[in-house]
Write a protein that holds these residues in place. Structure first.
Motif, mmCIF file in Angstrom:
data_model
loop_
_atom_site.group_PDB
_atom_site.id
_atom_site.type_symbol
_atom_site.label_atom_id
_atom_site.label_comp_id
_atom_site.label_asym_id
_atom_site.label_seq_id
_atom_site.Cartn_x
_atom_site.Cartn_y
_atom_site.Cartn_z
ATOM 1 N N ARG A 70 -6.797 1.623 1.328
ATOM 2 C CA ARG A 70 -5.817 2.705 1.488
ATOM 3 C C ARG A 70 -5.226 2.663 2.889
ATOM 4 O O ARG A 70 -5.863 2.197 3.825
ATOM 5 N N GLU B 21 -1.514 6.620 -4.575
ATOM 6 C CA GLU B 21 -2.749 6.716 -5.350
ATOM 7 C C GLU B 21 -2.468 6.284 -6.782
ATOM 8 O O GLU B 21 -1.358 6.452 -7.260
ATOM 9 N N ALA C 7 -5.788 4.125 -5.294
ATOM 10 C CA ALA C 7 -5.839 3.067 -4.290
ATOM 11 C C ALA C 7 -5.815 1.692 -4.943
ATOM 12 O O ALA C 7 -6.190 1.515 -6.102
ATOM 13 N N LEU D 240 0.825 -1.205 0.000
ATOM 14 C CA LEU D 240 0.000 0.000 0.000
ATOM 15 C C LEU D 240 0.860 1.256 0.000
ATOM 16 O O LEU D 240 0.526 2.260 -0.625
#
Lengths: 156, 156
Positions: free
Chosen positions: A106, A59, A61, A54
């Motif tokens: 996220r 971005e 996500a 992550l």
DNA sequence: AGACGATATATGACACGTCATGCAATTGGC
DNA sequence: GCCAATTGCATGACGTGTCATATATCGTCT
């Protein structure tokens, strides 16, 4: 006598040494590093790869499926684990705008901060207990061996 | 970009290849073999080392502590697992004559028979998915690497 | 539009491993 | 011989991983 049939059915001694080494030592190493990680970040060994993926992404996500592929987990395992991580405030899941089935995952700010702190310590621990005790040739051989095994597993 | 900080904090690419290979592929291999074992013997991957140790030993029976040392488990894990195995009729625990604290562990006939059947299949699977895909040099390197890591862990 | 299969994820039950703790039996100092 | 420390093992709670299954949504064909 003990060496006669240490694991009946016959791997030769070298095969056995390598096999037992692999499946006995790898978990020991894992456990050791997991404990360090937990002690100085409150993260479990399972949290870590999720956070790595992550964090690298940022971005847009990641969807759950992509995340699972990235870290090589089964969907169900990831779903369970994300639920736990969500309850600890490390990640959030939200529904995708146009496809209501997909879950977008996220990092929370807390997740990001926790990971950043953890990453330094953990990388250092990997160096200390793994990378630094091996030569380049050994690292290369190990990497190659693992890739060979993985390829064979995927093929078979 | 992806290669820039694949795991922030800095292992170099070779270290990372070896490290990720080890901790990602080893569990995959384990899982694969565990499923085969379960499918054709009804044994879990955890049952197996316990049965190996008990089978090699015969008489006199092993005490729980010795067994734990042999297979490198913590006492508590072994105690839990023996309880499960006992309930499935694979092993029996009995109290030692002169020291009433110690638990002596033995195979049942069912345990012995099950193990014997399992061992052939399992050894073959280890050969197929592990030993046969690697060269002698690779096996030797792998064994050495694992021994090095283990020694370092024990020392530290 | 309605039906159908595929897709994306979630859930429940259960086996497993760890940690902290409990407890009985044994040992060592006095 | 007595008491404290130690040893050997068990237990309960909890986080985790797997399997089978559920649920909701989507795409497509009609």
């Amino acid at each position: 006598m003990v060496d006669d049939l240490p694991e009946p059915g016959g791997l030769d001694p070298l095969e056995l040494r390598a096999w037992r080494g692999l499946i006995e030592v790898t978990p020991l190493l894992q456990r050791h590093l997991d404990r360090l990680l937990m002690a100085d970040s409150g993260l479990s060994g399972s949290d870590y790869p999720v956070l790595v993926a992550l964090h690298e992404r940022g971005e847009p996500a990641l969807r759950s499926t992509q995340l699972a592929d990235l870290i090589g987990w089964e969907q169900s395992r990831l779903s369970h684990h994300l639920a736990r991580m969500e309850s600890r405030g490390l990640v959030v899941r939200s529904r995708h705008r146009s496809d209501n089935r997909v879950a977008e995952v996220r990092l929370t700010e807390h997740g990001r901060a926790t990971f950043r702190r953890a990453a330094k310590q953990h990388s250092q621990a990997v160096r200390t207990h793994f990378a630094e005790v091996l030569s380049s040739a050994e690292l290369e051989a190990l990497a190659t061996v693992m890739e060979t095994i993985k390829n064979h597993l995927d093929t078979a």
